[in-house]
Design a protein around this motif. Structure first.
Motif, short mmCIF file in Angstrom:
data_model
loop_
_atom_site.label_atom_id
_atom_site.label_comp_id
_atom_site.label_asym_id
_atom_site.label_seq_id
_atom_site.Cartn_x
_atom_site.Cartn_y
_atom_site.Cartn_z
N ARG A 81 22.37 -2.23 -22.82
CA ARG A 81 20.93 -2.00 -22.98
C ARG A 81 20.66 -1.07 -24.16
O ARG A 81 19.74 -1.30 -24.95
CB ARG A 81 20.32 -1.44 -21.71
CG ARG A 81 18.82 -1.15 -21.84
CD ARG A 81 18.21 -0.69 -20.53
NE ARG A 81 18.20 -1.73 -19.54
CZ ARG A 81 17.26 -2.66 -19.40
NH1 ARG A 81 16.26 -2.70 -20.25
NH2 ARG A 81 17.33 -3.55 -18.44
N SER A 82 21.46 -0.03 -24.31
CA SER A 82 21.28 0.91 -25.42
C SER A 82 21.49 0.23 -26.76
O SER A 82 20.73 0.45 -27.71
CB SER A 82 22.22 2.10 -25.29
OG SER A 82 21.92 2.84 -24.14
N LEU A 83 22.52 -0.60 -26.85
CA LEU A 83 22.75 -1.33 -28.10
C LEU A 83 21.62 -2.32 -28.35
O LEU A 83 21.13 -2.43 -29.47
CB LEU A 83 24.10 -2.05 -28.08
CG LEU A 83 24.39 -2.90 -29.32
CD1 LEU A 83 24.33 -2.08 -30.61
CD2 LEU A 83 25.73 -3.59 -29.18
N ALA A 84 21.20 -3.03 -27.32
CA ALA A 84 20.09 -3.98 -27.48
C ALA A 84 18.85 -3.24 -27.98
O ALA A 84 18.15 -3.73 -28.88
CB ALA A 84 19.80 -4.69 -26.15
N ASP A 85 18.58 -2.07 -27.44
CA ASP A 85 17.44 -1.27 -27.91
C ASP A 85 17.60 -0.90 -29.38
O ASP A 85 16.64 -0.99 -30.15
CB ASP A 85 17.29 0.00 -27.07
CG ASP A 85 16.78 -0.26 -25.67
OD1 ASP A 85 16.28 -1.38 -25.39
OD2 ASP A 85 16.89 0.66 -24.83
N ALA A 86 18.80 -0.48 -29.78
CA ALA A 86 19.05 -0.11 -31.17
C ALA A 86 18.84 -1.30 -32.11
O ALA A 86 18.42 -1.14 -33.25
CB ALA A 86 20.45 0.45 -31.34
N TRP A 107 21.06 -9.81 -25.81
CA TRP A 107 22.36 -9.26 -26.21
C TRP A 107 23.46 -9.72 -25.25
O TRP A 107 24.55 -10.08 -25.68
CB TRP A 107 22.34 -7.74 -26.31
CG TRP A 107 23.69 -7.27 -26.77
CD1 TRP A 107 24.65 -6.70 -26.01
CD2 TRP A 107 24.25 -7.48 -28.05
NE1 TRP A 107 25.78 -6.51 -26.75
CE2 TRP A 107 25.57 -6.98 -28.01
CE3 TRP A 107 23.78 -8.03 -29.24
CZ2 TRP A 107 26.41 -7.02 -29.12
CZ3 TRP A 107 24.63 -8.05 -30.34
CH2 TRP A 107 25.92 -7.55 -30.27
N ALA A 108 23.17 -9.73 -23.97
CA ALA A 108 24.15 -10.18 -22.98
C ALA A 108 24.58 -11.62 -23.27
O ALA A 108 25.76 -11.96 -23.15
CB ALA A 108 23.58 -10.07 -21.57
N ASN A 109 23.64 -12.46 -23.69
CA ASN A 109 23.98 -13.84 -24.05
C ASN A 109 24.94 -13.88 -25.23
O ASN A 109 25.87 -14.69 -25.25
CB ASN A 109 22.72 -14.64 -24.36
CG ASN A 109 21.89 -14.93 -23.14
OD1 ASN A 109 22.39 -14.93 -22.01
ND2 ASN A 109 20.60 -15.16 -23.34
N TYR A 110 24.71 -13.03 -26.22
CA TYR A 110 25.61 -12.99 -27.38
C TYR A 110 27.02 -12.59 -26.97
O TYR A 110 28.00 -13.14 -27.48
CB TYR A 110 25.09 -12.03 -28.46
CG TYR A 110 23.76 -12.42 -29.05
CD1 TYR A 110 23.34 -13.75 -29.12
CD2 TYR A 110 22.90 -11.45 -29.54
CE1 TYR A 110 22.12 -14.09 -29.66
CE2 TYR A 110 21.68 -11.79 -30.10
CZ TYR A 110 21.30 -13.10 -30.15
OH TYR A 110 20.09 -13.44 -30.69
N GLU A 111 27.13 -11.65 -26.04
CA GLU A 111 28.45 -11.24 -25.56
C GLU A 111 29.12 -12.34 -24.74
O GLU A 111 30.33 -12.30 -24.55
CB GLU A 111 28.35 -9.94 -24.75
CG GLU A 111 28.08 -8.73 -25.61
CD GLU A 111 28.27 -7.42 -24.87
OE1 GLU A 111 28.70 -7.43 -23.70
OE2 GLU A 111 27.99 -6.37 -25.49
N ARG A 112 28.35 -13.30 -24.28
CA ARG A 112 28.91 -14.44 -23.53
C ARG A 112 29.27 -15.60 -24.45
O ARG A 112 29.75 -16.62 -23.98
CB ARG A 112 27.92 -14.92 -22.48
CG ARG A 112 27.86 -14.06 -21.26
CD ARG A 112 27.04 -14.76 -20.17
NE ARG A 112 26.43 -13.83 -19.29
CZ ARG A 112 25.26 -13.19 -19.49
NH1 ARG A 112 24.56 -13.42 -20.56
NH2 ARG A 112 24.81 -12.34 -18.61
N GLY A 113 28.94 -15.50 -25.74
CA GLY A 113 29.34 -16.54 -26.67
C GLY A 113 28.23 -17.36 -27.28
O GLY A 113 28.49 -18.31 -28.01
#
Length: 98
Positions: A27-32, A40-46
Motif C-alpha cells: 500500500r505504501s509503495l502504491a501510494d508513492a 499494484w497487487a496485480n502487477y506483483e501477480r504478473g
C-alpha cells in the motif's frame, strides 16, 4: 511479452518492494506511485506493468532497469541514495511526480 518474462519482472518488483517497504508495504509503495493498492497487487501477480509505472517505480526505488528485466547485475543503481521511500518523506514535490 512472454509469461516467463512477466513472472520474473513481477517477482523482482516484489523483491524490491519488500526490501524497501517491508512485507506488508504494498500500500505504501502504491501510494508513492499514486496507484490504487489493488493495481499494484496485480502487477506483483504478473499483470503487464505500463511503461510510465515501471519508470516511476525505478525513480522511486532506485531499482536498476537491467536487473529488473534480467535478474542479473546489481539490484539497485549507484544513485540509490536519495531515492526510495525515505527520500519522499517531507518532500511532497517528489511524491507528486512531474
Amino acid at each position: 511479452m512472454n509469461q516467463q518474462l512477466l513472472a520474473g519482472l513481477a517477482q523482482r518488483v516484489r523483491e524490491i518492494r519488500e526490501d524497501l517497504y517491508g512485507p506488508h508495504g504494498a500500500r505504501s509503495l502504491a501510494d508513492a506511485l499514486e496507484l490504487p493498492p489493488q493495481t499494484w497487487a496485480n502487477y506483483e501477480r504478473g499483470v503487464i506493468i505500463p511503461a510510465q509505472v515501471i519508470l516511476a517505480f525505478i525513480e522511486v526505488t532506485g531499482a536498476d532497469p537491467h536487473w529488473l528485466l534480467t535478474g542479473q547485475g546489481e539490484r539497485y543503481t549507484s544513485r540509490r541514495a536519495g531515492t526510495g521511500p525515505r527520500a519522499l518523506v517531507g518532500r511532497p514535490d517528489r511524491a507528486a511526480g512531474p
